[in-house]
Design a protein around this motif. Structure first.
Motif, PDB file in Angstrom:
ATOM      1  N   LYS A  22       0.757  -1.334  -0.144  1.00 40.75           N
ATOM      2  CA  LYS A  22       0.079  -0.011   0.077  1.00 40.75           C
ATOM      3  C   LYS A  22       0.870   1.402  -0.028  1.00 40.75           C
ATOM      4  N   TYR A  23       2.092   1.075   0.732  1.00 46.39           N
ATOM      5  CA  TYR A  23       2.814   2.569   0.808  1.00 46.39           C
ATOM      6  C   TYR A  23       4.024   2.723  -0.242  1.00 46.39           C
ATOM      7  N   GLY A  24       4.186   1.468  -0.970  1.00 49.33           N
ATOM      8  CA  GLY A  24       5.377   1.460  -1.697  1.00 49.33           C
ATOM      9  C   GLY A  24       6.576   0.680  -1.189  1.00 49.33           C
ATOM     10  N   ASN A  25       7.478   0.488  -2.067  1.00 48.27           N
ATOM     11  CA  ASN A  25       8.718  -0.320  -1.554  1.00 48.27           C
ATOM     12  C   ASN A  25       9.623   0.757  -1.081  1.00 48.27           C
ATOM     13  N   PRO A  26      10.691   0.112  -0.298  1.00 45.25           N
ATOM     14  CA  PRO A  26      11.805   1.088   0.361  1.00 45.25           C
ATOM     15  C   PRO A  26      12.570   1.496  -0.741  1.00 45.25           C
ATOM     16  N   GLU A  27      13.060   2.779  -0.387  1.00 45.16           N
ATOM     17  CA  GLU A  27      13.964   3.599  -1.395  1.00 45.16           C
ATOM     18  C   GLU A  27      15.145   2.870  -1.541  1.00 45.16           C
ATOM     19  N   VAL A  28      15.669   2.030  -0.443  1.00 50.43           N
ATOM     20  CA  VAL A  28      16.846   1.274  -0.586  1.00 50.43           C
ATOM     21  C   VAL A  28      16.932  -0.120   0.013  1.00 50.43           C
ATOM     22  N   ASP A  29      17.745  -0.827  -0.277  1.00 54.42           N
ATOM     23  CA  ASP A  29      17.818  -2.345   0.403  1.00 54.42           C
ATOM     24  C   ASP A  29      17.994  -2.342   1.785  1.00 54.42           C
ATOM     25  N   PRO A  30      17.041  -2.659   2.673  1.00 58.40           N
ATOM     26  CA  PRO A  30      17.125  -2.358   4.061  1.00 58.40           C
ATOM     27  C   PRO A  30      18.360  -3.074   4.685  1.00 58.40           C
ATOM     28  N   ILE A  31      18.783  -4.345   4.255  1.00 61.06           N
ATOM     29  CA  ILE A  31      19.843  -4.930   4.592  1.00 61.06           C
ATOM     30  C   ILE A  31      21.261  -4.711   3.998  1.00 61.06           C
ATOM     31  N   GLN A  32      21.220  -4.054   2.585  1.00 58.79           N
ATOM     32  CA  GLN A  32      22.403  -3.653   1.996  1.00 58.79           C
ATOM     33  C   GLN A  32      23.119  -2.454   2.748  1.00 58.79           C
ATOM     34  N   ILE A  33      21.916  -1.276   2.974  1.00 60.16           N
ATOM     35  CA  ILE A  33      22.300  -0.344   3.560  1.00 60.16           C
ATOM     36  C   ILE A  33      23.006  -0.243   4.926  1.00 60.16           C
ATOM     37  N   GLN A  34      22.876  -1.395   5.583  1.00 68.04           N
ATOM     38  CA  GLN A  34      23.512  -1.643   6.813  1.00 68.04           C
ATOM     39  C   GLN A  34      25.084  -2.279   6.650  1.00 68.04           C
ATOM     40  N   LYS A  35      25.259  -2.503   5.415  1.00 69.25           N
ATOM     41  CA  LYS A  35      26.629  -3.243   5.254  1.00 69.25           C
ATOM     42  C   LYS A  35      28.022  -2.503   5.945  1.00 69.25           C
ATOM     43  N   ASP A  36      27.881  -1.158   5.918  1.00 70.69           N
ATOM     44  CA  ASP A  36      28.851  -0.364   6.673  1.00 70.69           C
ATOM     45  C   ASP A  36      28.250   0.932   7.017  1.00 70.69           C
ATOM     46  N   TYR A  37      29.036   1.479   8.051  1.00 67.79           N
ATOM     47  CA  TYR A  37      28.308   2.639   8.511  1.00 67.79           C
ATOM     48  C   TYR A  37      28.524   4.037   7.671  1.00 67.79           C
ATOM     49  N   SER A  38      29.369   4.067   6.808  1.00 68.55           N
ATOM     50  CA  SER A  38      29.308   5.198   5.985  1.00 68.55           C
ATOM     51  C   SER A  38      28.180   5.005   4.964  1.00 68.55           C
ATOM     52  N   SER A  39      27.909   4.047   4.422  1.00 70.87           N
ATOM     53  CA  SER A  39      26.845   4.020   3.643  1.00 70.87           C
ATOM     54  C   SER A  39      25.551   4.109   4.312  1.00 70.87           C
ATOM     55  N   TRP A  40      25.534   3.579   5.363  1.00 71.18           N
ATOM     56  CA  TRP A  40      24.281   3.919   6.191  1.00 71.18           C
ATOM     57  C   TRP A  40      23.869   5.284   6.422  1.00 71.18           C
ATOM     58  N   TRP A  41      25.044   6.050   7.037  1.00 66.38           N
ATOM     59  CA  TRP A  41      25.123   7.549   7.405  1.00 66.38           C
ATOM     60  C   TRP A  41      24.788   8.221   6.140  1.00 66.38           C
ATOM     61  N   ALA A  42      25.405   8.048   5.110  1.00 61.37           N
ATOM     62  CA  ALA A  42      25.015   8.926   3.955  1.00 61.37           C
ATOM     63  C   ALA A  42      23.549   8.815   3.433  1.00 61.37           C
ATOM     64  N   SER A 101      25.332  -5.999  11.803  1.00 58.29           N
ATOM     65  CA  SER A 101      25.699  -4.718  11.367  1.00 58.29           C
ATOM     66  C   SER A 101      26.686  -3.888  12.363  1.00 58.29           C
ATOM     67  N   ASP A 102      27.238  -2.930  11.721  1.00 60.89           N
ATOM     68  CA  ASP A 102      28.152  -2.157  12.643  1.00 60.89           C
ATOM     69  C   ASP A 102      27.463  -1.468  13.806  1.00 60.89           C
ATOM     70  N   THR A 103      27.873  -1.738  15.069  1.00 59.97           N
ATOM     71  CA  THR A 103      27.130  -1.323  16.262  1.00 59.97           C
ATOM     72  C   THR A 103      27.048   0.240  16.279  1.00 59.97           C
ATOM     73  N   SER A 104      27.866   0.739  15.406  1.00 60.18           N
ATOM     74  CA  SER A 104      27.697   2.406  15.569  1.00 60.18           C
ATOM     75  C   SER A 104      26.271   2.899  14.756  1.00 60.18           C
ATOM     76  N   ILE A 105      25.873   1.959  14.055  1.00 63.30           N
ATOM     77  CA  ILE A 105      24.688   2.038  13.149  1.00 63.30           C
ATOM     78  C   ILE A 105      23.311   2.265  14.334  1.00 63.30           C
ATOM     79  N   LYS A 106      23.321   1.211  15.244  1.00 60.69           N
ATOM     80  CA  LYS A 106      22.205   1.121  16.334  1.00 60.69           C
ATOM     81  C   LYS A 106      22.545   2.287  17.275  1.00 60.69           C
ATOM     82  N   ALA A 107      23.750   2.474  17.850  1.00 61.37           N
ATOM     83  CA  ALA A 107      24.047   3.633  18.543  1.00 61.37           C
ATOM     84  C   ALA A 107      23.399   4.783  18.339  1.00 61.37           C
TER      85      ALA A 107
END
Length: 198
Positions: A22-42, A101-107
């Motif tokens: 109903k709301y559309g698909n995620p903009e990014v792959d939720p698993i892929q975006i968590q591969k490293d902190y810099s990708s997720w942060w960007a 995932s990098d623990t910095s993402i969760k923190a």
């Protein structure tokens, strides 16, 4: 009997799946975006702003209150992902943080969501009583701001991002300088002497 079970099962699967999209698909792959902190942060800094108005969705795409969504981010193991949308509404959905995932993402998510939750709870509450004099010695208080639209900028001299915003803020001040109902307040952490030199 077998036929009616198949029809009911098909109906339930269709209903469940149609609710998922109903709301559309995620903009990014939720698993892929968590591969490293810099990708997720960007991604996070460009696409997720927890202070804006948005439709909050749990991990099953069910609408939930914004405060519950922020609480899940602040105290759980979730990541917010924006969903693709054809309208101007923002849709954020909760996805589980991957165990590797990098623990910095969760923190970082926990801290940002904690701050957003605290600010959200303060919306529509009375502003605390205050009183101070500005650099020109003019008294600023709840009473002097009553009935006005107040734009507050918080900054300090060594904040590069704060300084970078000055041209835009000064543009707004100039644009609305003749409006008696708008008041711009710039709160700095530095001493009056440092500010006057700056």
């Amino acid at each position: 009997m077998k036929k009616s079970i198949t029809i009911i099962l098909t109906f339930l699967i269709f209903t469940y799946c149609s609710g998922q999209t109903k709301y559309g698909n995620p903009e990014v792959d939720p698993i892929q975006i968590q591969k490293d902190y810099s990708s997720w942060w960007a991604y996070q800094t460009k696409n997720i702003m927890l202070s804006r108005d948005f439709v909050a969705l749990d991990s099953l795409s069910k609408e939930i209150p914004k405060d519950f969504f922020l609480d899940q981010l602040a105290n759980g193991s979730n990541i917010p992902i924006r969903l693709q949308s054809d309208d101007s509404i923002y849709y954020y959905k909760l996805f589980k943080i991957e165990p590797n995932s990098d623990t910095s993402i969760k923190a970082t998510i926990n801290q940002e969501a904690f701050d957003a939750y605290k600010n959200f709870k303060m919306e529509n509450t009375p502003f605390p009583k205050f009183s101070f004099k500005d650099l020109k010695g003019i008294l600023v208080s709840n009473e002097t701001m009553k009935g006005k639209i107040v734009v507050i900028k918080c900054w300090y001299i060594h904040c590069a991002a704060c300084i970078k915003e000055f041209p835009d803020v000064n543009y707004l001040v100039e644009k609305y300088k003749n409006r008696e109902d708008i008041l711009f307040v710039s709160l700095a952490e530095d001493t009056p002497e440092q500010l006057k030199i700056f």
